[in-house]
Scaffold this active site. Sequence first.
Site, mmCIF file in Angstrom:
data_model
loop_
_atom_site.group_PDB
_atom_site.id
_atom_site.type_symbol
_atom_site.label_atom_id
_atom_site.label_comp_id
_atom_site.label_asym_id
_atom_site.label_seq_id
_atom_site.Cartn_x
_atom_site.Cartn_y
_atom_site.Cartn_z
ATOM 1 C CD GLU A 287 -1.688 2.248 1.664
ATOM 2 O OE1 GLU A 287 -1.413 3.421 0.798
ATOM 3 O OE2 GLU A 287 -1.936 2.673 2.908
ATOM 4 C CB CYS A 321 -2.132 6.441 2.708
ATOM 5 S SG CYS A 321 -3.142 5.290 3.445
#
Length: 518
Positions: A287, A321
């Site tokens: 990720e 994020c």
Amino acid sequence: MNKVFVNEPELDFSVPENKAKLQNAIAEVEAQLGQDYPLVIGGEKIFTEKKTKSVNPCKKDEVIGYASNASEELADKAIRCAHETYQKWRLVPTSVRVDYVQRLIGLVQKHRSEIAAWMILETGKNYAEADGEICEAIDFFNAYAQGAVYLEEHPVPLVESKVENNRCDYRPIGVGLVIPPWNFPFSIMAGMVISAVVTGNTVCIKPASDSPITTCKFVELCEEAGIPYGVINLIPGSGSEIGDYIVKHPLTRFINFTGSQAVGLRISENAAHVSEGQKWIKRVVAEMGGKNAIVIDSSADLKWAAQQTAVAAFGFQGQKCSACSRAIVLADVYDEFIDLLKKEAEAIDQGEGKDNASICAVISATAYKKVTDMIEIGKTEGRLITGGTYDDSKGFYVAPTVIADLDPKTSVIANKEIFGPVVAVIKVQTYEEAIDIANATDYGLTGSVFTADRAHIEFAKDNFFVGNLYINRKCTGAVVHNHPFGGYNMSGTTAKTGTVDYLYNFVQLKAISENIAY
């Protein structure tokens, strides 16, 4: 175990008892600051001369602790220990592995305030951010425990044979590296570990250099839960010194990574290298961030959109994020939206996590320089609406910053990930243009649209290319089993956390056919 999944409820810190308990825990943790923490390999505690110093980003002269660093020799020892332990752990019944996880959940609940206090001091979270992370970790534990049971109880369906007993079921794959981020030092890190461990694998954790002490505390809890030595090993250290080595190690079977695009791509490249003695193609679960956009059209509730944009852009200093980094607004509501967003940003209080400020300091001197450099670039590219100031005399403080009138094609801050409390505002003429601009980055993690137009909602569902799309709400705050999390494109491998699908990364199928007529 309880087979009905229920999310762990977050604490309300307007309740005096909850607030006092956490404040007492902060005081207790402050009395423990500055200690040395060892590597943990097969249960052995190893102190090394070289250490990572963890500091409080809100009070940069305050040392949280020192984590002993692993050399290549010690990293090799840890991986080999994990490999040896795997030979036994893979045969432990799923029900027993789940029992360990349930014990860990109990310990996390028992030490909830203490864990939150460590995160508040080590990473600059406020009370709600820290407690919410603990809830997310517990949710991950329950989800992955239930998922492991599901995989065991649901082998691949096969056609029935009269002459053979055929089965195709899921087996663990080996030793994994867990390389977590600093911004969610407990929930993401712990979820990455437990997803692999509960499915029968063993791991070596290389914690983020900005938050190693929280990881050390987690490993202590795993030991207290009785998880056998060698299942979870701890090898802090610089990525530049041991990162490539552990990824290329022949006994490393998979790498579970959350962090920057640059590091994630390097891991992927190194994992493709076949080392002498390696017997498998390594798996990478990655990720790698985002450049997330919120789109506001002419029909949107602008006050609500501005409030939600501010939360998404500035919560935890924009260091998520999933954070909103771009607001893309239709021209006829552009000025009004900017005025509302400005008011929201200027109403945010900033201070120390221990004082429960709405936002605190960015994580480190390195992050501070990157974010402030980008702000200065942004000032030359567009119109500074609010913020743009910063101060590192005490901690790494950056004011919530809004910069408007940016060219979506040429602006640096409209295209590069910043990972700080900065939002770029872009004016567009049509909704379709807004979605095109939202898609015009290498990333594809989260995104939101604010609209009352049903056609616009349906268009976004089909044409806004992100792993997590939100309608009329902020683009942060994914909840386990509500919003499976993971992005498209350079945001990663689209591994949806908290789901059974996520566990497929750590298992492989084995087909067994027995001739029953023999």
